[in-house]
Design an enzyme around this catalytic site. Structure first.
Site, short mmCIF file in Angstrom:
data_model
loop_
_atom_site.label_atom_id
_atom_site.label_comp_id
_atom_site.label_asym_id
_atom_site.label_seq_id
_atom_site.Cartn_x
_atom_site.Cartn_y
_atom_site.Cartn_z
N LYS B 90 40.89 47.88 45.15
CA LYS B 90 42.07 48.42 44.45
C LYS B 90 42.11 49.94 44.44
O LYS B 90 43.18 50.54 44.41
CB LYS B 90 42.10 47.89 43.01
CG LYS B 90 42.33 46.40 42.89
CD LYS B 90 43.74 46.01 43.23
CE LYS B 90 44.01 44.52 43.00
NZ LYS B 90 45.33 44.11 43.55
N GLU B 112 50.22 47.44 35.84
CA GLU B 112 49.97 46.08 35.36
C GLU B 112 48.59 45.70 35.86
O GLU B 112 48.12 46.25 36.84
CB GLU B 112 51.01 45.12 35.93
CG GLU B 112 50.73 44.65 37.36
CD GLU B 112 50.79 45.75 38.41
OE1 GLU B 112 51.44 46.78 38.14
OE2 GLU B 112 50.19 45.59 39.49
N SER B 379 36.75 41.44 48.69
CA SER B 379 37.61 42.44 48.03
C SER B 379 37.00 43.06 46.78
O SER B 379 37.32 44.19 46.44
CB SER B 379 38.95 41.80 47.69
OG SER B 379 38.76 40.63 46.92
#
Lengths: 272, 394
Positions: B90, B112, B379
């Protein structure tokens, strides 16, 4: 069928102009507290001074709505309200009142129903116009074509952030009337009055003779009076929906909402 | 191959900008600012420096020897995004967008978050760049991811619980969009997945494409060629599109997205939009969406909060329809098996999101020859999920 549907909105604005009045547009969420109540509330609204009724077709993820209308949509959905049942209710209402009816919804329920089917079923039921909160003009062509073919007015919104080229585009595309969003934000009552509204409306007047209605944040007769000096119509939503929420269980629900609508309409009857 | 999205933000019929008019001009302004930043060598250098020195790039491409031996088939490699600063991919996107927010003179960012990884990354970048930060998070996710909530608060962000609807990621995005509509003049919406209205799917993809570019380079060194298969989990699809996109033109590389199968597709409790959804519009873009016949958005379910979303990025939808990307689903239970296998065999605890990709890659490896090579987009790391795993295995 089609021409009559289009003309109901135009007729109302022409008649109000002739009398020197402005339109009160009353918003209700269809199915809150029930579709049977919606029918009674629409009839009462029309009888007590609403010139146009906006019926919210509930959607699970209403990103343009504040908490009051969000809650109403959730209640309506929990009661089994669907696009098809709202359209049936409109068809029934059409036999009971001549008030112009405009549906306000989001794009996904319209897509799921089918663009052509939605436009035709709505027009056949006696719906006059449709507002789709998340369908800006750039994305509207497929639905606009179906709405036009069915004789349904697709109303577009102008926002405080709309740039001059966008205001021109929207003024050209909008049918029935132009919905001016008075503030940057979601639906809901506000204490303060919108700023820069007069300038926005002057811009629109230079571009178009289409009626201009203002909504978002307008909650009481004083605010209605102030906005009514500028616009052809004033849209009140959350304040009415909140009253319905408070009185949902009360035997005086319809009477109370009717009284409130009468009070909202009063300042709009004054000749300017 | 033509460059997508087109000028209307479309990937074929998917994508677009389905938003209230209030957001249209700001989205067009954002797109202009982004394109200008991308052309600006100073801005590009700053972004590259942050990715290298702050996020810790390049991340390794690691050969998982014991996992490979365990499966007894294709060689399995892990693209170690779990080693990025803040513990997940991210941060790539967040650094890019936070730099863009600064360039646009917006001092307040909102975001969010589902699992909390994007929220933590955003709070991190906000601390780094001195921005005010508020993060919307579903009340259920706040319970599931208490550790990440605390991390965000430590970093100086305000976490705003969202009690509406399913109280998960979908509702957090609704609330962030409402905030943005209200405060659009002062606020930058730092969207965390490759979805939402144009230009977000393009921008988020571009910022994450470093994952795939590094993988190509590293595979050439490690294998002397490109891998045969790429596997990544897909909720919104940001890590997946970042890994996949640089391989689009390499027709011999199979690309597989793994969706959350929850308790099983047949139970209806899952988040597999590609497998069980229909084309619709959610959060500003057209894509595959889990919904009922009346067009009401369904509640997704997944053991991993980061995949608990009823939609999927529009670019994934486009390449699925075109047959370039394949999609499969992995259940909660299978993801837990993937989590355990990677933890025990390699000493690497994957995020439950990434564990979906691990589970599918293990299954696939068994069916392929030893000469083949699979790259898993790992990830994120699993520390945040330890209590969920403990509860599930109890």
């Amino acid at each position: 069928m089609a021409p009559a549907a289009t003309s109901r909105l135009a007729t109302v604005f022409a008649e109000l102009r002739r009398r020197g009045e402005r339109a009160l547009v009353a918003y209700l969420t269809a199915g809150d507290p029930s579709l049977a109540d919606t029918r009674r509330l629409v009839r009462a609204a029309a009888a007590r001074g609403a010139d146009i009724v906006e019926l919210g077709v509930p959607f699970s993820d209403p990103i343009a709505d504040g908490p009051v209308i969000q809650r109403a949509a959730m209640r309506a959905l929990a009661r089994g309200t669907s696009v098809a049942r709202v359209l049936e209710t409109v068809a029934t209402l059409r036999a009971e009142t001549a008030v112009p009816l405009v549906l306000l919804t989001y794009y996904n329920p319209v897509l799921a129903f089918g663009l052509k089917a939605f436009a035709q079923t709505a027009a056949d039921a006696g719906v006059d116009g449709v507002i789709v909160a998340d369908l800006p003009p750039e994305e509207a062509d497929p639905f606009a074509a179906e709405a036009e073919a069915a004789g349904l007015d697709l109303v577009h919104l102008v926002a405080p952030t709309s740039t001059p080229p966008r205001v021109r585009l929207i003024a050209r595309r909008s049918r029935g009337f132009i919905y001016v969003v008075s503030l940057t934000g979601v639906t809901g009552e506000r204490r303060e009055s919108p700023r820069d509204l007069a300038a926005q409306i002057r811009t629109l007047r230079r571009l178009t003779t289409k009626p201009v209605c203002v909504g978002f944040g307008i909650a009481n007769p004083d605010q209605v009076a102030a906005v009514g000096r500028l616009a052809d119509g004033v849209i009140v939503g959350s304040a009415i929906v909140r009253l319905i929420e408070e009185r949902a269980e009360s035997p005086t629900l319809v009477q109370d909402v009717g009284d409130f609508i009468a009070a909202l309409k009063e300042p709009l009857r004054v000749r300017l | 191959m033509t460059a997508l999205p087109d000028r209307d933000g479309r990937f074929g019929r998917f994508g677009g900008r389905f938003v209230p008019e209030t957001l249209m001009a700001p989205l067009l302004e954002l797109e202009r600012a982004y394109r200008a930043a991308r052309r600006d060598p100073t801005w590009r250098r700053r972004f590259a420096e942050l990715l290298a020195d702050y996020a810790g790039r390049p991340t390794p491409l690691y050969f998982a020897r014991r996992l490979t031996e365990h499966c007894g088939g294709a060689r399995i490699y892990l693209k170690r995004e779990d080693l990025c600063h803040t513990g997940a991919h991210k941060i790539n996107n967040v650094l890019g967008q936070a730099l863009l927010a600064g360039r646009m003179k917006k001092r307040r960012v909102i975001a969010e978050t589902g699992a909390g990884q994007h929220g933590v990354a955003t709070a991190t970048a906000a601390a780094l760049l001195g921005l005010e930060c508020e993060v919307y998070m579903g009340a259920e996710d706040i319970e599931r991811q208490a550790l990440n909530v605390f991390r965000m608060r430590l970093l100086g962000a305000r976490v705003i619980p969202v009690d509406a609807g399913s109280r998960t990621l979908k509702d957090a995005i609704n609330e962030a969009l409402r905030d943005w509509v209200t405060n659009v003049r002062t606020t930058y919406y730092l969207l965390g997945s490759a979805l939402g209205p144009h230009p977000y799917p393009m921008m988020v993809r571009d910022f994450h494409a470093v994952i795939g570019r590094e993988t190509r380079r590293q595979a050439r060194t490690a294998l002397g060629r490109l891998p045969d298969v790429l596997v990544a989990c897909v909720g919104g699809g940001s890590n997946a599109i970042g890994l996949f996109h640089p391989f689009l033109g390499d027709r011999r590389v199979r690309i597989i997205g793994v969706e959350p199968g929850g308790e099983g597709i047949a139970t209806g409790r899952h988040g597999a939009s590609m497998t069980a959804g229909r084309v619709g519009v959610l959060h500003g873009c057209m894509s595959y969406v889990l919904q009922n016949d009346d067009g009401q958005i369904a509640t997704a379910h997944s053991i991993s909060a980061g995949l608990d979303y009823p939609g999927v990025g529009p670019e994934h939808a486009y390449y699925r329809d075109g047959g370039r990307f394949e999609f499969v689903s992995i259940t909660d239970e299978e993801a837990l098996e993937g989590f355990r296998a990677l933890t025990r065999l390699e000493g690497i605890m994957p995020a439950l999101e990434s564990a979906h990709a691990v589970a599918h890659a293990m299954r696939l490896a068994k069916t392929l020859a030893r000469s083949r090579a699979i790259v898993i987009g790992l990830s994120g790391r699993g520390d945040k999920d330890v209590h969920v795993v403990a509860k599930a295995l109890a």
